[in-house]
Design an enzyme around this catalytic site. Structure first.
Site, short mmCIF file in Angstrom:
data_model
loop_
_atom_site.label_atom_id
_atom_site.label_comp_id
_atom_site.label_asym_id
_atom_site.label_seq_id
_atom_site.Cartn_x
_atom_site.Cartn_y
_atom_site.Cartn_z
N ASP A 23 2.52 -7.33 -6.74
CA ASP A 23 3.40 -6.87 -5.67
C ASP A 23 2.59 -5.92 -4.78
O ASP A 23 1.44 -5.59 -5.08
CB ASP A 23 4.65 -6.20 -6.25
N GLU A 43 15.25 -2.25 -1.70
CA GLU A 43 14.49 -1.68 -2.83
C GLU A 43 15.03 -0.29 -3.21
O GLU A 43 16.23 -0.07 -3.27
CB GLU A 43 12.99 -1.71 -2.52
#
Length: 627
Positions: A308, A514
């Site tokens: 990521d 997020e």
């Protein structure tokens, strides 16, 4: 003539030798050659520098043609909201990708870059793209045929901008709605998430029946490479805290969070992205047992594993505290491509040093590069590296918007219909004297789409992109004689004094993505509750909730006549009006448990102490109204 023959023959021979070396047959460039032969042929020609370049993914802001050429960069990405220009056209995107790709093709071996982007509910960074409902709504449909069509449409819109790779789908199983990424998850139930992996053949194409298990598949230049994420357990963190620790047994991990990866691999998914989170205290980005041992060796995944964003940096706390360790731990665990994304020289220098000092064996580098090249060969990047200008008209196409509208209709869940079942409010009559539309979310395309839309966090903006707000949809749906009054946050006196036939109240969460979406209270922000109280306390009302997850609604439920969970429906708000007014019936069933209070969390279907406000699978239905 005879006296010129010896020098002439010599010159001719020299010319032939030069020509043959220039036109040397390169097996790796021949699509007829078997895949593994192409990979090995190219790899034996590559220097260490070129191999490590392939493992490096950089952000478009630093991906100049010179950088791509000098460091043999293997991949470029757009982070959330990273665009070549505000409201950039498909052609502008294609020009940017073209420039980068031509730089890569001009290098010694001419290995194309693979450009990646988050396309998590349609091509969501791009202005004018079709924005589909977020996954939390799509899970409600339980419709794999629909989800495959959405994958197909998304692939075409992404290819319209010259991009061949998407960081989707998210196959997280969100077990706690306090998690800020819960809207990226199809369901708390792994069975529904497994069903929804049908988006992968939509994005990539149907894998041929005779394919070897684990080998990636992309069916040509109208399709994109997909990415199953975030491996593994991202949706199970303690209290839903993003990037936190998933505390669960090995059997629990395999039975809840792993199953959708089996399906993704069987369907030929090209890449897998690793989760920021930890499993029982061990960072996933450093978990060799689960990345190499399980994903690669046990599940036979043959595509590439990608980190990521700054994922290896976050192996340490604080992030980047010991970058040498992060590089060693991440690459040794089995990560093949590192999403750096900015400080590429630091990564390249450090990985080079470790290989030269035998800290990381060259065999690990070769495994990574072979996997990256396998995906590039399989998807036809060597044969068709450049964007196709004829696909530019696929962006925001009418047929795709109609598909999104269908997805909206099927994702809505009717939670309440009338204060008594004998007096349902829905479907609403199209012909009334005067109706009220109220609420902060009624005429706000940004709120309707949620996070990961145009920007990373999303925006509150009526004109965020092309689309139809719920207010506009209502106006287009009612009889021309019906007066529609819009007041974002009316007081009770206004409502009582205007003799409205009924009201539609559209409220919900603000945009987030997020960690910014992590919430311990899950309440609707003001003025949402005030609007519900002022309007529903005075006249018959339907409340349409725009949210990325179940939220606290019990305190207002007695005031509300009808309640619709609309999730984050995207650009096609007409789908909401289609069902409110009975052109289509409500069919959606909750793919998430709706709690009474946050004190109950985490609470999932099958738990011993299961006492929800609305249980998993709940959803009232309505009939189509004949006009």
């Amino acid at each position: 003539m005879g006296r010129y023959s010896v020098p002439f023959v010599g010159v001719l021979l020299l010319f032939c030798l030069v020509s043959s070396s220039e036109a040397e047959y390169l097996k790796y460039k021949d699509p007829k050659v078997p895949l593994n032969v192409r990979i090995s042929d190219l790899m034996k020609r590559m220097s260490l520098e070129e191999k490590i370049g392939q493992m490096t993914q950089v952000e478009r802001l630093v991906a100049t043609p010179d950088v791509i050429k000098k460091y043999f960069i293997g991949s470029v990405l757009s982070g959330g909201g990273s665009v070549p220009a505000p409201k950039a056209s498909a052609e502008t995107w294609q020009q940017m990708v073209n420039q980068m790709q031509k730089a890569a093709l001009s290098t010694r071996l001419g290995i194309p870059i693979i450009y990646g982007i988050d396309a998590v509910h349609g091509h969501n960074n791009v202005y004018n793209a079709t924005i589909f409902p977020h996954n939390v709504g799509l899970g409600v449909t339980r419709d794999p045929v629909l989800i495959k069509k959405i994958g197909d449409a998304t692939a075409l819109e992404v290819r319209a901008t010259g991009i061949p790779y998407v960081f989707a789908p998210c196959i997280a199983v969100c077990r706690d709605p306090r998690w800020g990424r819960c809207y990226e998850s199809y369901s708390e139930d792994p069975k529904i998430v497994r069903t929804m992996t049908e988006i992968i053949p939509g994005l990539q194409g149907d894998i041929p029946a005779n394919s070897m298990k684990g080998v990636p598949f992309v069916a040509g230049k109208n399709k994109v490479a997909a990415c199953a994420k975030h491996y593994v357990g991202d949706g199970g963190t303690n209290k839903g805290i993003n990037e936190n620790n998933t505390l669960i047994s090995y059997n629990g991990l395999l039975s809840i969070h792993m199953p959708a990866y089996y399906d993704s691999i069987i369907k030929g998914v090209s890449t897998v992205m690793i989760s920021y989170s930890s499993w029982n205290g061990k960072k996933m980005h450093a978990n060799r047992k689960l990345i190499t041992g399980y994903l690669k060796n046990k599940l036979h995944f043959k595509g590439f594993v990608i980190s990521d964003w700054q994922g290896i940096d976050r192996i340490t706390s604080p992030p980047h505290a010991n970058y040498s360790y992060s590089v060693q731990a991440g690459v040794s665990a089995g990560i093949d491509m590192i999403m750096v994304p900015f400080n590429y020289t630091e990564f390249i220098d450090e990985l080079t040093r470790q290989v030269k000092n035998n800290i990381i064996p060259i065999s690990r580098i070769n495994d990574a590069v072979a996997r990256i090249l396998r995906v590039k060969f399989v998807m036809g990047l060597f044969e068709n590296p450049l964007p196709d200008p004829s696909l530019a008209n696929q962006l925001g196409k009418k047929e795709h918007r109609e598909l999104a509208r269908e997805a909206v209709r099927k994702s809505l869940v009717l939670l309440k219909n009338g204060k008594s079942s004998k007096k349902p409010l829905l479907p609403l009559p199209k012909k009334s004297a005067k109706i009220l539309v109220a609420g902060s979310h009624a005429d706000n395309l940004g709120y309707q789409c949620g996070g990961w839309t145009i920007t990373w966090q999303g925006l509150s903006d009526k004109n965020l992109t092309s689309g139809t707000t719920i207010l506009s949809a209502v106006k287009q749906t009612v009889d021309p004689a019906t007066e529609v009054v819009y007041n974002e946050n009316p007081d009770a006196n206004f409502v009582k004094s205007n003799k409205f036939s009924y009201a539609i109240v559209v409220v919900g969460e603000h945009t987030y993505a997020e960690t910014f979406g992590d919430s311990l209270n899950l309440t609707i922000p003001e003025p949402g509750p005030s609007t519900i109280t002022n309007v529903c306390g005075a006249i018959r009302c339907v409340v349409v909730l725009i949210s990325g997850r179940p939220v606290v609604i019990q305190p207002y439920l007695s005031k509300i006549d009808a309640l619709v969970a609309a999730w984050l429906p995207g650009t096609e708000g007409q789908g909401v009006a289609d069902v409110l007014y009975g052109d289509y019936g409500f069919t959606g069933k909750l793919a998430r448990t709706w709690f009474k209070s946050v004190d109950q969390l985490p609470m999932n279907v099958g738990d011993k102490h299961y006492d929800p406000l609305f249980p998993f699978g709940f959803g009232l239905t309505t009939n189509v109204t004949k006009y």
